[in-house]
Design a protein around this motif. Structure first.
Motif, PDB file in Angstrom:
ATOM      1  N   GLU A  21       0.840  -1.214   0.000  1.00 32.07           N
ATOM      2  CA  GLU A  21       0.000   0.000   0.000  1.00 32.07           C
ATOM      3  C   GLU A  21       0.874   1.263   0.000  1.00 32.07           C
ATOM      4  O   GLU A  21       0.607   2.219  -0.737  1.00 32.07           O
ATOM      5  CB  GLU A  21      -0.911  -0.027   1.227  1.00 32.07           C
ATOM      6  CG  GLU A  21      -1.966   1.070   1.246  1.00 32.07           C
ATOM      7  CD  GLU A  21      -2.900   0.946   2.443  1.00 32.07           C
ATOM      8  OE1 GLU A  21      -2.755  -0.002   3.241  1.00 32.07           O
ATOM      9  OE2 GLU A  21      -3.783   1.816   2.563  1.00 32.07           O
ATOM     10  N   LEU A  22       1.922   1.253   0.805  1.00 34.62           N
ATOM     11  CA  LEU A  22       2.809   2.419   0.856  1.00 34.62           C
ATOM     12  C   LEU A  22       3.537   2.629  -0.474  1.00 34.62           C
ATOM     13  O   LEU A  22       3.724   3.770  -0.913  1.00 34.62           O
ATOM     14  CB  LEU A  22       3.826   2.265   1.992  1.00 34.62           C
ATOM     15  CG  LEU A  22       3.280   2.384   3.414  1.00 34.62           C
ATOM     16  CD1 LEU A  22       4.395   2.210   4.437  1.00 34.62           C
ATOM     17  CD2 LEU A  22       2.587   3.724   3.629  1.00 34.62           C
ATOM     18  N   ALA A  23       3.916   1.534  -1.110  1.00 37.80           N
ATOM     19  CA  ALA A  23       4.600   1.656  -2.411  1.00 37.80           C
ATOM     20  C   ALA A  23       3.663   2.296  -3.433  1.00 37.80           C
ATOM     21  O   ALA A  23       4.076   3.169  -4.219  1.00 37.80           O
ATOM     22  CB  ALA A  23       5.042   0.277  -2.883  1.00 37.80           C
ATOM     23  N   ALA A  24       2.402   1.896  -3.418  1.00 38.72           N
ATOM     24  CA  ALA A  24       1.418   2.482  -4.343  1.00 38.72           C
ATOM     25  C   ALA A  24       1.198   3.958  -4.048  1.00 38.72           C
ATOM     26  O   ALA A  24       1.097   4.790  -4.963  1.00 38.72           O
ATOM     27  CB  ALA A  24       0.103   1.711  -4.232  1.00 38.72           C
ATOM     28  N   ILE A  25       1.155   4.299  -2.772  1.00 40.20           N
ATOM     29  CA  ILE A  25       0.995   5.709  -2.373  1.00 40.20           C
ATOM     30  C   ILE A  25       2.178   6.533  -2.871  1.00 40.20           C
ATOM     31  O   ILE A  25       1.997   7.621  -3.448  1.00 40.20           O
ATOM     32  CB  ILE A  25       0.849   5.812  -0.833  1.00 40.20           C
ATOM     33  CG1 ILE A  25      -0.523   5.300  -0.393  1.00 40.20           C
ATOM     34  CG2 ILE A  25       1.060   7.247  -0.354  1.00 40.20           C
ATOM     35  CD1 ILE A  25      -0.659   5.099   1.101  1.00 40.20           C
ATOM     36  N   GLU A  26       3.371   6.010  -2.670  1.00 38.59           N
ATOM     37  CA  GLU A  26       4.565   6.775  -3.063  1.00 38.59           C
ATOM     38  C   GLU A  26       4.638   6.951  -4.576  1.00 38.59           C
ATOM     39  O   GLU A  26       5.031   8.017  -5.074  1.00 38.59           O
ATOM     40  CB  GLU A  26       5.818   6.079  -2.518  1.00 38.59           C
ATOM     41  CG  GLU A  26       5.952   6.319  -1.021  1.00 38.59           C
ATOM     42  CD  GLU A  26       6.942   5.388  -0.346  1.00 38.59           C
ATOM     43  OE1 GLU A  26       7.647   4.645  -1.049  1.00 38.59           O
ATOM     44  OE2 GLU A  26       6.996   5.399   0.898  1.00 38.59           O
ATOM     45  N   ARG A  27       4.227   5.908  -5.330  1.00 37.36           N
ATOM     46  CA  ARG A  27       4.189   6.040  -6.809  1.00 37.36           C
ATOM     47  C   ARG A  27       3.218   7.143  -7.217  1.00 37.36           C
ATOM     48  O   ARG A  27       3.516   7.969  -8.066  1.00 37.36           O
ATOM     49  CB  ARG A  27       3.771   4.705  -7.443  1.00 37.36           C
ATOM     50  CG  ARG A  27       4.920   3.718  -7.646  1.00 37.36           C
ATOM     51  CD  ARG A  27       4.519   2.629  -8.630  1.00 37.36           C
ATOM     52  NE  ARG A  27       3.318   1.914  -8.215  1.00 37.36           N
ATOM     53  CZ  ARG A  27       3.326   0.863  -7.384  1.00 37.36           C
ATOM     54  NH1 ARG A  27       4.466   0.428  -6.869  1.00 37.36           N
ATOM     55  NH2 ARG A  27       2.201   0.260  -7.057  1.00 37.36           N
ATOM     56  N   ARG A  28       2.057   7.133  -6.586  1.00 37.27           N
ATOM     57  CA  ARG A  28       1.024   8.116  -6.945  1.00 37.27           C
ATOM     58  C   ARG A  28       1.480   9.539  -6.590  1.00 37.27           C
ATOM     59  O   ARG A  28       1.230  10.483  -7.344  1.00 37.27           O
ATOM     60  CB  ARG A  28      -0.292   7.773  -6.221  1.00 37.27           C
ATOM     61  CG  ARG A  28      -1.481   8.608  -6.648  1.00 37.27           C
ATOM     62  CD  ARG A  28      -1.842   8.350  -8.087  1.00 37.27           C
ATOM     63  NE  ARG A  28      -2.888   9.261  -8.535  1.00 37.27           N
ATOM     64  CZ  ARG A  28      -3.009   9.715  -9.783  1.00 37.27           C
ATOM     65  NH1 ARG A  28      -2.152   9.334 -10.719  1.00 37.27           N
ATOM     66  NH2 ARG A  28      -3.980  10.546 -10.101  1.00 37.27           N
ATOM     67  N   LEU A  29       2.116   9.688  -5.441  1.00 33.49           N
ATOM     68  CA  LEU A  29       2.616  11.012  -5.043  1.00 33.49           C
ATOM     69  C   LEU A  29       3.648  11.522  -6.046  1.00 33.49           C
ATOM     70  O   LEU A  29       3.655  12.710  -6.391  1.00 33.49           O
ATOM     71  CB  LEU A  29       3.237  10.945  -3.634  1.00 33.49           C
ATOM     72  CG  LEU A  29       2.253  10.783  -2.470  1.00 33.49           C
ATOM     73  CD1 LEU A  29       2.997  10.557  -1.155  1.00 33.49           C
ATOM     74  CD2 LEU A  29       1.335  12.001  -2.338  1.00 33.49           C
TER      75      LEU A  29
END
Lengths: 252, 123
Positions: A21-29
């Motif tokens: 989930e954090l990896a997806a958040i960081e990609r989106r940011l």
């Protein structure tokens, strides 16, 4: 001026189950060009010290990646410096994000990007700031409100609500310049012909400042902290928390 | 003066208020209040309410007991269970059968004492 972001990850987000989930958040940011420095909370790492150092470097928006507890940890420092607070909810107990209309995980990045900001009230009890509510579970005492006093009988639950997500239909009013005192007692109904038969009686009084006094020392829960006393001075601090909200926020 | 605003104030059964209660929003009382009670908006006094106070509001619906004078700038509705000990000054009044009023009633925008009105119509 372009906002400068600083991300605070709560300690619990280091658990393996949040990695994806954090990896997806960081990609989106990164896609949204919302990148910024990241710090991870840990035992003996004061969020206040971390944020204070970054504010000196020109940070304008502190984004917490975590849950309600994470927000409480940074509340004092972001209100003190008047910086904007963003939330990316991860994990359980995200009632603040719900009230602010912020979706969980990756979708929260888009809310952050839209940057709809609201300035909310906060409350204080004996000098301790709170955002959501303060509660005394078994309250038997009095409430002094300047020109009048309130005496519940029998004992009941006392709540002081600000940004509070309760049962469906209950109002959330963190921008009206008032705290909302509710007293819930239980007892036999003396009346049922006019307003309906109820055994739970809930009083509601919007107030700005008041004092709660109890005959003996009691615990008052304030957000997630506990104050122990027999006299609590309560007040609203209007327009003190700048926060990024979503379109689905539960207040206007 | 303690002001409340916008959202409704509710004094439920089992709660007693003492002093001068002043609100800018709607007020609904099922508990007890002594002193004075004012709201700029509407007031509901439920059947279980016991009020010992000077009462003023824009409009009111009363089903409980009020001991004290009542001033309502618009409409007052006394329901069948209401008991009033005090004078009433109001623009428009509705009284249900069974309501008990022990006091003088003055009505209309040009309010004057009841005795004077009676004398004028007799002359």
């Amino acid at each position: 001026m372009r906002p400068v972001y600083y991300y605070i990850y709560d300690e619990f987000t280091q658990d393996k189950k949040y990695q994806k989930e954090l990896a997806a958040i960081e990609r989106r940011l990164t896609d949204l060009e919302l990148g910024g420095k990241i710090s991870r909370l840990a035992l003996f790492r004061s969020p206040e010290e971390l944020i204070r150092d970054e504010l000196k470097q020109g940070v304008t928006t502190v984004v917490v990646v975590g849950n309600d507890s994470t927000v409480f940890k940074v509340l004092d420092i972001v209100t003190e410096y008047g910086v904007t607070l963003g939330i990316i909810p991860v994990g359980e107990k995200n009632s603040i994000a719900t009230a602010l209309g912020i979706p969980e995980g990756e979708l929260a990045c888009d809310t952050l990007s839209a940057r709809i900001t609201e300035t909310l009230d906060t409350g204080f009890v004996n000098g301790k700031r709170f955002l959501t509510r303060a509660v005394i579970e078994n309250f038997a005492g009095d409430i002094s409100c300047g020109t009048f006093a309130v005496f519940p009988s029998p004992e009941g639950k006392l709540e002081v609500r600000n940004l509070f997500v309760g049962a469906e239909g209950e109002p959330v009013m963190p921008k009206d310049g008032f705290l909302h005192l509710t007293l819930t007692t239980e007892g036999p109904s003396r009346s049922w012909s006019l307003f309906g038969r109820n055994k739970r009686h809930t009083s509601h009084i919007p107030l700005q400042t008041f004092t709660v006094t109890t005959p003996s020392v009691v615990n008052m829960q304030i957000d997630e902290d506990v104050l122990e006393d027999r006299r609590f001075t309560v007040g609203v601090d209007p327009n003190t928390l700048k926060v990024v909200t979503g379109r689905d926020r539960l207040f206007s | 003066m303690a002001h409340t605003q916008n959202s409704e104030t509710i004094i439920a059964q089992g709660v007693r208020v003492e002093g001068d209660f002043n609100s800018q929003g709607d007020v609904y009382i099922e508990g007890e209040l002594s002193g004075s009670l004012h709201t700029d908006q509407s007031l509901k006094i439920g059947e279980s309410a016991r009020i010992h106070a000077e009462v003023s509001a824009e409009s009111a619906v009363i089903a409980g007991e009020v001991r004290g004078n009542i001033r309502i700038s618009d409409r007052l509705e006394l329901l069948e269970t209401s008991v009033i000990y005090g004078d009433i000054q109001v623009e428009t009044l509705s009284i249900s059968p069974g309501a008990k009023v022990n006091g003088r009633i003055s009505m209309g925008s040009m309010v004057m004492p009841v005795e004077e009105s009676v004398e004028e119509s007799a002359s």
